[in-house]
Design a protein around this motif. Sequence first.
Motif, mmCIF file in Angstrom:
data_model
loop_
_atom_site.group_PDB
_atom_site.id
_atom_site.type_symbol
_atom_site.label_atom_id
_atom_site.label_comp_id
_atom_site.label_asym_id
_atom_site.label_seq_id
_atom_site.Cartn_x
_atom_site.Cartn_y
_atom_site.Cartn_z
ATOM 1 N N GLU A 58 21.250 79.844 28.412
ATOM 2 C CA GLU A 58 21.984 80.276 27.229
ATOM 3 C C GLU A 58 23.175 81.119 27.631
ATOM 4 O OE1 GLU A 58 19.213 82.245 24.786
ATOM 5 O OE2 GLU A 58 18.425 80.402 23.918
ATOM 6 N N LEU A 59 24.067 81.277 26.695
ATOM 7 C CA LEU A 59 25.280 82.040 26.959
ATOM 8 C C LEU A 59 25.436 83.021 25.801
ATOM 9 C CD1 LEU A 59 27.557 81.949 29.074
ATOM 10 C CD2 LEU A 59 28.841 80.534 27.504
ATOM 11 N N VAL A 60 25.586 84.289 26.137
ATOM 12 C CA VAL A 60 25.882 85.266 25.085
ATOM 13 C C VAL A 60 27.345 85.624 25.203
ATOM 14 C CG1 VAL A 60 25.428 87.566 24.222
ATOM 15 C CG2 VAL A 60 23.562 86.175 25.053
ATOM 16 N N VAL A 68 27.345 86.408 19.829
ATOM 17 C CA VAL A 68 26.934 85.037 19.562
ATOM 18 C C VAL A 68 26.084 84.545 20.715
ATOM 19 C CG1 VAL A 68 27.717 82.731 19.018
ATOM 20 C CG2 VAL A 68 29.073 84.652 18.307
ATOM 21 N N ARG A 69 24.913 84.071 20.376
ATOM 22 C CA ARG A 69 24.024 83.507 21.397
ATOM 23 C C ARG A 69 24.135 82.007 21.290
ATOM 24 N NH1 ARG A 69 17.758 85.295 21.705
ATOM 25 N NH2 ARG A 69 17.201 84.190 23.624
ATOM 26 N N LEU A 70 24.551 81.394 22.395
ATOM 27 C CA LEU A 70 24.854 79.971 22.376
ATOM 28 C C LEU A 70 23.850 79.200 23.205
ATOM 29 C CD1 LEU A 70 28.663 79.768 23.004
ATOM 30 C CD2 LEU A 70 27.498 79.083 20.956
ATOM 31 N N LYS A 71 23.482 78.056 22.679
ATOM 32 C CA LYS A 71 22.730 77.117 23.499
ATOM 33 C C LYS A 71 23.564 75.859 23.532
ATOM 34 C CE LYS A 71 18.105 75.338 24.093
ATOM 35 N NZ LYS A 71 17.566 76.130 25.195
ATOM 36 N N GLY A 72 24.189 75.615 24.666
ATOM 37 C CA GLY A 72 25.175 74.543 24.696
ATOM 38 C C GLY A 72 26.345 74.955 23.826
ATOM 39 N N ASP A 73 26.601 74.177 22.802
ATOM 40 C CA ASP A 73 27.701 74.499 21.901
ATOM 41 C C ASP A 73 27.178 75.024 20.566
ATOM 42 O OD1 ASP A 73 30.382 74.700 21.357
ATOM 43 O OD2 ASP A 73 30.516 72.723 20.445
ATOM 44 N N VAL A 74 25.848 75.140 20.451
ATOM 45 C CA VAL A 74 25.258 75.463 19.157
ATOM 46 C C VAL A 74 24.855 76.936 19.121
ATOM 47 C CG1 VAL A 74 23.415 74.897 17.553
ATOM 48 C CG2 VAL A 74 24.446 73.107 18.938
ATOM 49 N N ILE A 75 25.193 77.578 18.020
ATOM 50 C CA ILE A 75 24.869 78.993 17.860
ATOM 51 C C ILE A 75 23.412 79.119 17.453
ATOM 52 C CG2 ILE A 75 25.367 81.075 16.534
ATOM 53 C CD1 ILE A 75 28.195 79.924 16.119
ATOM 54 N N THR A 76 22.623 79.850 18.259
ATOM 55 C CA THR A 76 21.234 80.059 17.872
ATOM 56 C C THR A 76 21.068 81.394 17.161
ATOM 57 O OG1 THR A 76 20.809 80.921 20.065
ATOM 58 C CG2 THR A 76 20.240 78.623 19.673
ATOM 59 N N GLU A 77 21.940 82.327 17.442
ATOM 60 C CA GLU A 77 21.815 83.627 16.823
ATOM 61 C C GLU A 77 23.185 84.283 16.775
ATOM 62 O OE1 GLU A 77 18.749 85.786 18.732
ATOM 63 O OE2 GLU A 77 18.655 87.317 17.181
ATOM 64 N N ALA A 78 23.458 84.924 15.661
ATOM 65 C CA ALA A 78 24.703 85.682 15.554
ATOM 66 C C ALA A 78 24.365 87.069 15.055
ATOM 67 C CB ALA A 78 25.654 84.981 14.588
#
Lengths: 431, 380
Positions: free
Chosen positions: A36-38, A55-65
């Motif tokens: 993941e990428l924060v 923004v917590r990203l999984k790939g290009d999709v936001i999992t948590e903001a």
Amino acid sequence: MKEISVELPVEPPVEVKSLFLPVPPGLMEESYKKDELVIFVGPQHGGSGHMRIIVRLKGDVITEAIPDPGYVHRGMEKLAENRLYLQNIPLLERPAIMDCANFNLGYVRAIEKALDIEVPERAEYIRTILAELCRIGTHLYDAGILSVFLGHTTGFMWPFAMREMICEALMRVSGARITASYIVPGGVRRDVGRDVLEYIKEVTFFIERKTKDFEKIFIMNPVTAARLKDVATISKKDAIKYGLVGPFLRACGVEYDTRAVEPYGAYDQLSWDVVVADEGDSYARFLVRVNEIAQSISIIRQAVSILRSMPEGNVISPDIAGKKKKAKKKEEEGEEEEVKGPSDVRGKLYRYYGRLTLPPGEYTTVTEAARGTVLYTIVSDGQSTVPYRLRVVTPGWLYLKGFMESLKGCRLADLQAVYGSFGYFPPEADR
Amino acid sequence: MCYNELLSMFRENLVHIPFLTDKILLFQYGGSAVYGNPLVNVFANVPILNFILAAIFWRPLFAMLFIPGLVAIMLVLGIIIWLERKMTAKVQWRYGPLEVSRPIGGIIQPLADGMRYLFQEVIVHGEAHRPYFLQFPLISFLPVLLPILVIPAGAIYAIRTPYAIPIAIALVALIPIVLIAIGWASNSKYAYIGSMREVFMYFAYEIAMIIAAMAMVVAYGSGDAFVIVQKQSLIPGILINPFACLVFFVATAMATARFPFEIPDADSEVVFGPFVEYTGIIFGVVMTLAYEKLYILSLLLSILFLGGWNGPYIVWLGDLSPAIWLFIKAFVLVVIFVFFRTVYGRYRLDQAVRAGWSSLLALSFVSLGVGVCIASAGWF
């Protein structure tokens, strides 16, 4: 697809600790271990305004903001406790840049509620015109920001140019382009002339015409529709649960407008519709506000034509006017001890409202500002000329939760589209 | 002697421009005409200068240095950045650049910006891979300028080969690799996201673009630009295979990050993506990269579909005449591409990738079919 997890010996950089991020403990470590990428969007980012969104990203999709607001917190509630009731008027219109009249209206109505004074009809109509002008201005401002977030610079420039007309109208009415400070307890500061009313009517025609051009280039643009449709959809149930307000609540299918539910000003005497949409996506949130511009234009035109047939002059409540007369009399008789004539830098209004005290109690008003419900509560101790406590709840603060929840499942590029579709304005939310 | 051999080699293959390399008729007196020396021959006997002059007007070097090469690129850069801002401003009820050189409408604004960049500090942040971070912007000129070797402009050309179009396309396809390397060397989250976007876009448009170009090569029966242009002397390629033209056009917009596909360096989303960490003149260099690529692809687009350098021959320009026609066509295309800024926003990455892999790819196969049909029918 099967997910493979690998334990990686990586840790977030030490600097992260010094950022004091408002995130659950262990979030950074966890995301560094996973794929993941924060990323931090803002507060100094071309697409964030004065707020940090973690923004917590999984790939290009936001999992948590996770929002990190407060970068433009000015402590308005505390500031208001040290100012006279009159001095709070210019202070409390500062949160929203274009929405001065609506923000003033809420505060002033709270004072009027406390003093239990009736506002003359003419003043009510003038207030309504001003509030709707500010509503159009704010919606145009938000449309411009949305456009530039989608990379559409023409859609940014045109609404800002249209907004210029509203600034001009506000200037002719009150003397100030954006911070009018025009609405005072008991009425409005001064009457509006016939020529200014004509000008306001012309402005509505101008905006109506230019909105059609704007519709061609931005609102109905296929790229805009593709970017906004089915993005960050909020269901009716969730919208109520997250406490959305204003046009964003109405875009989810809830027909709630404070102007209609608890009418104030002259709204109950004019005919207008509550704009509602059912989709609840970003495009609906944008279109609701576009249609509200048309409704506001219609309200302004009705109010202008009624004002034309009304006798001029009576724009302040007899209670306050009586005070005024009394003050004037005192002045003439030379009984005034502290303040003296026009040489007093604090001005005329200060003499009328300077010693204003409210009866003890708690007074709350709910007003429909451009971005939603704004709530004012004044707590008075009944003796001092300043509020004991002033509570301001701005729409931005109310819909921040819904905004963040709706981001889940969106793509990173959608962040700006959703941001613009909510018209989130950090100074308004942070107060 | 090597010097003299080179000199004579240059002189054998000089660019023919009447007002520069021919004798100039100064005046006529009675029956006899008096000619001035051609400009090239003025320094014919000065040792070093004659060599330099002959080298400059030597066809291959002239193509690389002047048109359609370096000077033309710089001209496009200088004008198009100003024109883009000016056109956008016109649509948006503004003036655009004005303060620098007010009487000529602020046309030297890009120059002023360039000077500002030049005096700005170039910051290399701690996390960056320093050598690559500084190298790649300069290396990026390589794939931009190399296609000029095989893109001829009428009689001005460097290399004539039957594989000109494939080679040019292959060299242009190297540019995204430099961009990706730039993003990698920056070692920052936004640069990383921007590079990944560039990668996705690269795959989305490149295949369709190559197929569209090959469709035209098949249709014309040759990859040689001279043959291609000569075959378009009656009907331009856009009328013969409009699908290929559409695919190439859209792919060019995607390849050069023009609106509505300005996705890798979206300023409001990923703050200029791969270039987020660059400052000063290095940022100026990487910023112009997309425009240079746009110019090269516009050259290819006008050669493949718009009849290349076909146009009325202007006598006093000589060899320059077709080159200038090609330049004008490419420039108009560049203007069209930058004008999209005022009309469109930007698509999302997944939407652009979906469009690239579905409709664009399908359309490119259709264009390939059309190309094969034309070739087998032997219309050319």
